[in-house]
Design a protein around this motif. Structure first.
Motif, PDB file in Angstrom:
ATOM      1  N   ILE A 162      -1.133  -4.659 -10.069  1.00 48.35           N
ATOM      2  CA  ILE A 162      -2.158  -5.367  -9.289  1.00 48.35           C
ATOM      3  C   ILE A 162      -1.532  -6.346  -8.311  1.00 48.35           C
ATOM      4  O   ILE A 162      -0.683  -7.164  -8.675  1.00 48.35           O
ATOM      5  N   ASN A 163      -1.956  -6.188  -7.068  1.00 51.71           N
ATOM      6  CA  ASN A 163      -1.490  -7.080  -6.014  1.00 51.71           C
ATOM      7  C   ASN A 163      -2.412  -8.305  -5.987  1.00 51.71           C
ATOM      8  O   ASN A 163      -3.620  -8.182  -5.763  1.00 51.71           O
ATOM      9  N   ILE A 164      -1.837  -9.477  -6.246  1.00 53.67           N
ATOM     10  CA  ILE A 164      -2.657 -10.695  -6.372  1.00 53.67           C
ATOM     11  C   ILE A 164      -2.568 -11.590  -5.128  1.00 53.67           C
ATOM     12  O   ILE A 164      -2.950 -12.760  -5.176  1.00 53.67           O
ATOM     13  N   LEU A 225       8.160  -7.330  -5.934  1.00 53.05           N
ATOM     14  CA  LEU A 225       8.081  -8.218  -4.764  1.00 53.05           C
ATOM     15  C   LEU A 225       8.042  -7.378  -3.496  1.00 53.05           C
ATOM     16  O   LEU A 225       8.993  -6.667  -3.175  1.00 53.05           O
ATOM     17  N   GLU A 226       6.906  -7.470  -2.806  1.00 55.05           N
ATOM     18  CA  GLU A 226       6.787  -6.790  -1.509  1.00 55.05           C
ATOM     19  C   GLU A 226       7.383  -7.695  -0.452  1.00 55.05           C
ATOM     20  O   GLU A 226       7.126  -8.914  -0.468  1.00 55.05           O
ATOM     21  N   MET A 227       8.115  -7.125   0.478  1.00 55.64           N
ATOM     22  CA  MET A 227       8.800  -7.979   1.461  1.00 55.64           C
ATOM     23  C   MET A 227       9.316  -7.177   2.648  1.00 55.64           C
ATOM     24  O   MET A 227       9.471  -5.958   2.570  1.00 55.64           O
ATOM     25  N   LEU A 247       9.927  -2.562   0.144  1.00 54.70           N
ATOM     26  CA  LEU A 247      10.138  -2.958   1.537  1.00 54.70           C
ATOM     27  C   LEU A 247       9.002  -2.436   2.399  1.00 54.70           C
ATOM     28  O   LEU A 247       8.639  -1.250   2.317  1.00 54.70           O
ATOM     29  N   VAL A 248       8.437  -3.335   3.192  1.00 53.72           N
ATOM     30  CA  VAL A 248       7.313  -2.965   4.060  1.00 53.72           C
ATOM     31  C   VAL A 248       7.610  -3.461   5.475  1.00 53.72           C
ATOM     32  O   VAL A 248       8.379  -4.403   5.659  1.00 53.72           O
ATOM     33  N   PRO A 249       6.976  -2.830   6.471  1.00 54.39           N
ATOM     34  CA  PRO A 249       7.107  -3.391   7.819  1.00 54.39           C
ATOM     35  C   PRO A 249       6.190  -4.599   7.903  1.00 54.39           C
ATOM     36  O   PRO A 249       5.173  -4.649   7.217  1.00 54.39           O
ATOM     37  N   THR A 256      -3.223  -7.011   7.525  1.00 50.04           N
ATOM     38  CA  THR A 256      -2.516  -6.577   6.317  1.00 50.04           C
ATOM     39  C   THR A 256      -1.457  -5.583   6.775  1.00 50.04           C
ATOM     40  O   THR A 256      -1.394  -5.265   7.966  1.00 50.04           O
ATOM     41  N   THR A 257      -0.594  -5.101   5.849  1.00 51.22           N
ATOM     42  CA  THR A 257       0.447  -4.144   6.248  1.00 51.22           C
ATOM     43  C   THR A 257      -0.243  -2.953   6.912  1.00 51.22           C
ATOM     44  O   THR A 257      -1.110  -2.320   6.320  1.00 51.22           O
ATOM     45  N   GLU A 258       0.150  -2.661   8.163  1.00 57.67           N
ATOM     46  CA  GLU A 258      -0.623  -1.661   8.903  1.00 57.67           C
ATOM     47  C   GLU A 258      -0.160  -0.224   8.689  1.00 57.67           C
ATOM     48  O   GLU A 258      -0.950   0.650   8.413  1.00 57.67           O
ATOM     49  N   LEU A 286      10.404   2.138  -0.857  1.00 59.44           N
ATOM     50  CA  LEU A 286      10.108   2.060   0.578  1.00 59.44           C
ATOM     51  C   LEU A 286       8.662   2.483   0.796  1.00 59.44           C
ATOM     52  O   LEU A 286       8.253   3.561   0.344  1.00 59.44           O
ATOM     53  N   PHE A 287       7.905   1.625   1.455  1.00 55.96           N
ATOM     54  CA  PHE A 287       6.496   1.919   1.741  1.00 55.96           C
ATOM     55  C   PHE A 287       6.441   2.784   2.989  1.00 55.96           C
ATOM     56  O   PHE A 287       6.804   2.343   4.086  1.00 55.96           O
ATOM     57  N   ILE A 288       6.027   4.043   2.825  1.00 57.04           N
ATOM     58  CA  ILE A 288       6.078   4.972   3.967  1.00 57.04           C
ATOM     59  C   ILE A 288       4.777   5.774   4.066  1.00 57.04           C
ATOM     60  O   ILE A 288       4.047   5.919   3.083  1.00 57.04           O
ATOM     61  N   VAL A 306       9.522   5.730  -3.480  1.00 56.05           N
ATOM     62  CA  VAL A 306       8.742   5.546  -2.252  1.00 56.05           C
ATOM     63  C   VAL A 306       7.337   5.160  -2.684  1.00 56.05           C
ATOM     64  O   VAL A 306       6.869   5.586  -3.749  1.00 56.05           O
ATOM     65  N   GLU A 307       6.696   4.325  -1.892  1.00 53.72           N
ATOM     66  CA  GLU A 307       5.270   4.078  -2.103  1.00 53.72           C
ATOM     67  C   GLU A 307       4.540   4.743  -0.946  1.00 53.72           C
ATOM     68  O   GLU A 307       4.760   4.398   0.221  1.00 53.72           O
ATOM     69  N   LEU A 308       3.717   5.717  -1.265  1.00 57.35           N
ATOM     70  CA  LEU A 308       3.024   6.452  -0.206  1.00 57.35           C
ATOM     71  C   LEU A 308       1.786   5.682   0.241  1.00 57.35           C
ATOM     72  O   LEU A 308       0.974   5.236  -0.582  1.00 57.35           O
ATOM     73  N   GLY A 346      -0.311   3.398  -2.679  1.00 59.40           N
ATOM     74  CA  GLY A 346      -1.198   2.245  -2.562  1.00 59.40           C
ATOM     75  C   GLY A 346      -1.565   1.916  -1.141  1.00 59.40           C
ATOM     76  O   GLY A 346      -1.020   2.477  -0.193  1.00 59.40           O
ATOM     77  N   HIS A 347      -2.477   1.017  -1.029  1.00 58.97           N
ATOM     78  CA  HIS A 347      -3.058   0.422   0.175  1.00 58.97           C
ATOM     79  C   HIS A 347      -4.464   0.952   0.414  1.00 58.97           C
ATOM     80  O   HIS A 347      -4.655   2.139   0.628  1.00 58.97           O
ATOM     81  N   GLY A 348      -5.403   0.021   0.332  1.00 60.49           N
ATOM     82  CA  GLY A 348      -6.798   0.358   0.639  1.00 60.49           C
ATOM     83  C   GLY A 348      -7.549   1.044  -0.494  1.00 60.49           C
ATOM     84  O   GLY A 348      -8.735   1.351  -0.359  1.00 60.49           O
ATOM     85  N   LEU A 349      -6.894   1.294  -1.618  1.00 61.45           N
ATOM     86  CA  LEU A 349      -7.569   2.022  -2.710  1.00 61.45           C
ATOM     87  C   LEU A 349      -8.682   1.154  -3.297  1.00 61.45           C
ATOM     88  O   LEU A 349      -8.508  -0.056  -3.476  1.00 61.45           O
ATOM     89  N   LEU A 366       0.149   2.954  -9.185  1.00 61.15           N
ATOM     90  CA  LEU A 366      -0.679   2.597  -8.036  1.00 61.15           C
ATOM     91  C   LEU A 366      -0.626   1.087  -7.840  1.00 61.15           C
ATOM     92  O   LEU A 366      -0.659   0.328  -8.819  1.00 61.15           O
ATOM     93  N   SER A 367      -0.565   0.671  -6.587  1.00 56.43           N
ATOM     94  CA  SER A 367      -0.547  -0.756  -6.272  1.00 56.43           C
ATOM     95  C   SER A 367      -1.872  -1.075  -5.581  1.00 56.43           C
ATOM     96  O   SER A 367      -2.129  -0.597  -4.477  1.00 56.43           O
ATOM     97  N   ILE A 368      -2.713  -1.849  -6.268  1.00 61.32           N
ATOM     98  CA  ILE A 368      -4.066  -2.104  -5.744  1.00 61.32           C
ATOM     99  C   ILE A 368      -4.350  -3.604  -5.781  1.00 61.32           C
ATOM    100  O   ILE A 368      -4.095  -4.265  -6.785  1.00 61.32           O
ATOM    101  N   GLY A 369      -4.891  -4.113  -4.685  1.00 62.04           N
ATOM    102  CA  GLY A 369      -5.156  -5.546  -4.623  1.00 62.04           C
ATOM    103  C   GLY A 369      -6.562  -5.886  -4.194  1.00 62.04           C
ATOM    104  O   GLY A 369      -7.404  -6.281  -4.996  1.00 62.04           O
ATOM    105  N   HIS A 370      -6.832  -5.707  -2.912  1.00 59.42           N
ATOM    106  CA  HIS A 370      -8.041  -6.250  -2.303  1.00 59.42           C
ATOM    107  C   HIS A 370      -9.312  -5.844  -3.040  1.00 59.42           C
ATOM    108  O   HIS A 370     -10.194  -6.685  -3.293  1.00 59.42           O
ATOM    109  N   ALA A 371      -9.428  -4.576  -3.403  1.00 68.16           N
ATOM    110  CA  ALA A 371     -10.669  -4.104  -4.043  1.00 68.16           C
ATOM    111  C   ALA A 371     -10.885  -4.804  -5.387  1.00 68.16           C
ATOM    112  O   ALA A 371     -12.017  -5.177  -5.730  1.00 68.16           O
TER     113      ALA A 371
HETATM  114  N1  PXP Z   1       0.925  -1.539  -1.115  1.00 73.75           N
HETATM  115  C1  PXP Z   1       1.441  -2.197  -0.059  1.00 73.75           C
HETATM  116  C2  PXP Z   1       2.801  -1.802   0.407  1.00 73.75           C
HETATM  117  C3  PXP Z   1       0.727  -3.225   0.579  1.00 73.75           C
HETATM  118  O1  PXP Z   1       1.268  -3.856   1.640  1.00 73.75           O
HETATM  119  C4  PXP Z   1      -0.529  -3.588   0.060  1.00 73.75           C
HETATM  120  C5  PXP Z   1      -1.274  -4.718   0.709  1.00 73.75           C
HETATM  121  O2  PXP Z   1      -0.604  -5.894   0.574  1.00 73.75           O
HETATM  122  C6  PXP Z   1      -1.022  -2.876  -1.055  1.00 73.75           C
HETATM  123  C7  PXP Z   1      -0.275  -1.849  -1.601  1.00 73.75           C
HETATM  124  C8  PXP Z   1      -2.337  -3.193  -1.646  1.00 73.75           C
HETATM  125  O3  PXP Z   1      -3.336  -2.872  -0.737  1.00 73.75           O
HETATM  126  P1  PXP Z   1      -4.819  -3.310  -1.022  1.00 73.75           P
HETATM  127  O4  PXP Z   1      -4.818  -4.789  -1.076  1.00 73.75           O
HETATM  128  O5  PXP Z   1      -5.563  -2.741   0.133  1.00 73.75           O
HETATM  129  O6  PXP Z   1      -5.197  -2.681  -2.331  1.00 73.75           O
END
Ligand code: PXP
Length: 399
Positions: A162-164, A225-227, A247-249, A256-258, A286-288, A306-308, A346-349, A366-371
């Motif tokens: 969980i992304n906090i 740690l995302e960075m 690692l993210v751009p 948010t990470t685009e 690597l977030f790709i 890799v994180e898709l 992850g991202h947007g799930l 899975l890496s999930i935060g906002h939802a």
């Molecule tokens: N994975 C990465 C690489 C992200 O940058 C983010 C957003 O910080 C997430 C997962 C989580 O995305 P969301 O918050 O949309 O669930």
């Protein structure tokens, strides 16, 4: 091993991932109904291929693939019969891949299929009908190879990390101390989350240095740690030693990470960061985007994961588009897994889009935060985490 690879291609021109080709060769033999047959795959450059083409076909230029069926007599009694040799020019395959906007390993696989069909007696030069039938078989085999899950099973259930960050976003809105992401991490873990993700951005818009230092001491599961791969944050990561980094751009003005990383464009910087982290025993993800070329580049520079990026799948507005984006993630996950990478997504799930991704057999976490943080506003964080866990691990007792 039914496939023997002889790699005579210069490593200076780019590494070939033999494991991918071995896996695919084996799976192709099974799909073709001859799992016990053997063949050799010889990888060459254009010059050597031109020599072979000249010697055996009187054509003095390179070609992409040549097949040499074995003689019928079996020189090794008791051994499964050899099908023969497939010679591929990697230089030509690379050019063809670039032209078709495909990855090198995708094109090499197409050429192996073509060569194998020749070894099995198919021929596209005898008649138009045979050419069409062979082309259909090639398409069909490639499709089966890209979607077959028989060989690619995860042995454990997918994990939820969980992304906090957005707990910290609410805190920063008032510049005070509440709500505290450190407390949020504990609640997530008690509810069953198997990892905590925090993004320490250069602009410190949400997570602060104090957060990651405390979280390092309190997280009981796994700290990811995302960075961005920048000096200041790399030094902090090496100092606090998270369980892994992603690692993210990072762009200053993004909400948010685009998009995913461009691993090819940033190869030097990313490879150097991976090497530094490896020395400190910190695995790197690597977030790709779900893109074969990026996956191969990630594998080449030594990433562990890799994180898709699931953003486009989540943002799709029609069922057709969502299906298309899902297939890309499915295929990318299989390619990454086959290449020996561990695969996260992850991202947007959210509560509607997660179950389908979690069901993919090659995805580990899975890496999930906002939802989840959004839902927590209405039902509480514990409940929001448990509801998501029920989607990620539907058969798990207690959820
Ligand atoms: N994975 C990465 C690489 C992200 O940058 C983010 C957003 O910080 C997430 C997962 C989580 O995305 P969301 O918050 O949309 O669930």
């Amino acid at each position: 091993m039914p496939l023997h690879i002889i790699d005579q291609y210069s490593p200076a021109k780019g590494r070939i991932n033999q494991q991918i080709l071995l896996n695919r060769g084996q799976r192709l033999l099974k799909l073709l109904g001859c799992p016990d047959r053997l063949f050799s795959l010889v990888l060459l450059d254009d010059q050597t291929m031109a020599d072979f083409n000249n010697r055996y076909r009187n054509i003095n230029r390179a070609t992409n693939v040549l097949s040499f069926p074995a003689d019928d007599g079996d020189p090794f009694p008791g051994q499964p019969p050899e099908l023969g040799d497939i010679l591929i020019s990697v230089d030509t395959a690379r050019r063809e891949a670039a032209q078709a906007k495909r990855s090198l390993h995708f094109r090499l696989t197409e050429l192996i299929i073509h060569g194998l069909l020749h070894l099995l007696g198919h021929d596209h030069e005898r008649s138009e009908e045979e050419a069409l039938a062979m082309w259909e078989m090639e398409k069909d085999l490639m499709q089966q190879l890209c979607t077959s899950k028989r060989f690619l099973r995860r042995t454990t259930m997918p994990k939820l990390a969980i992304n906090i960050d957005h707990v910290a976003t609410v805190r920063q809105a008032r510049g005070g101390t509440q709500p505290d992401p450190v407390l949020a991490a504990g609640i997530c873990e008690l509810a069953g989350a198997e990892g905590i993700v925090v993004h320490l951005r250069e602009d410190r818009r949400h997570i602060q240095d104090r957060d990651i230092r405390l979280l390092r001491q309190t997280i009981k599961t796994k700290m990811n740690l995302e960075m961005a791969a920048v000096k200041e944050i790399i030094n902090i990561a090496l100092d606090i030693k998270p369980d892994m980094i992603t690692l993210v751009p990072e762009k200053r003005k993004e909400l948010t990470t685009e998009g995913g990383l461009d691993v090819i464009k940033n190869e030097k910087k990313l490879a150097k960061t991976i090497a530094r982290m490896k020395k400190a025993s910190i695995p790197v993800s690597l977030f790709i985007d779900p893109d074969a070329v990026q996956i191969e580049a990630a594998s080449d520079i030594g990433a562990t994961f890799v994180e898709l990026h699931t953003g486009r799948y989540c943002d799709a507005t029609t069922e057709q588009d969502r299906d298309k984006e899902f297939r890309l993630i499915e295929q990318a996950a299989e390619l990454a897994f086959e290449s020996g990478l561990r695969v996260n997504a992850g991202h947007g799930l959210d509560y509607l889009t997660t179950a389908r991704i979690a069901a993919l057999p090659t995805i580990e976490e899975l890496s999930i935060g906002h939802a989840i943080i959004s839902r927590a506003v209405f039902v509480g964080l514990d409940q929001a985490v448990r509801e998501m866990l029920a989607l990620v691990r539907p058969l798990s007792p207690g959820h």
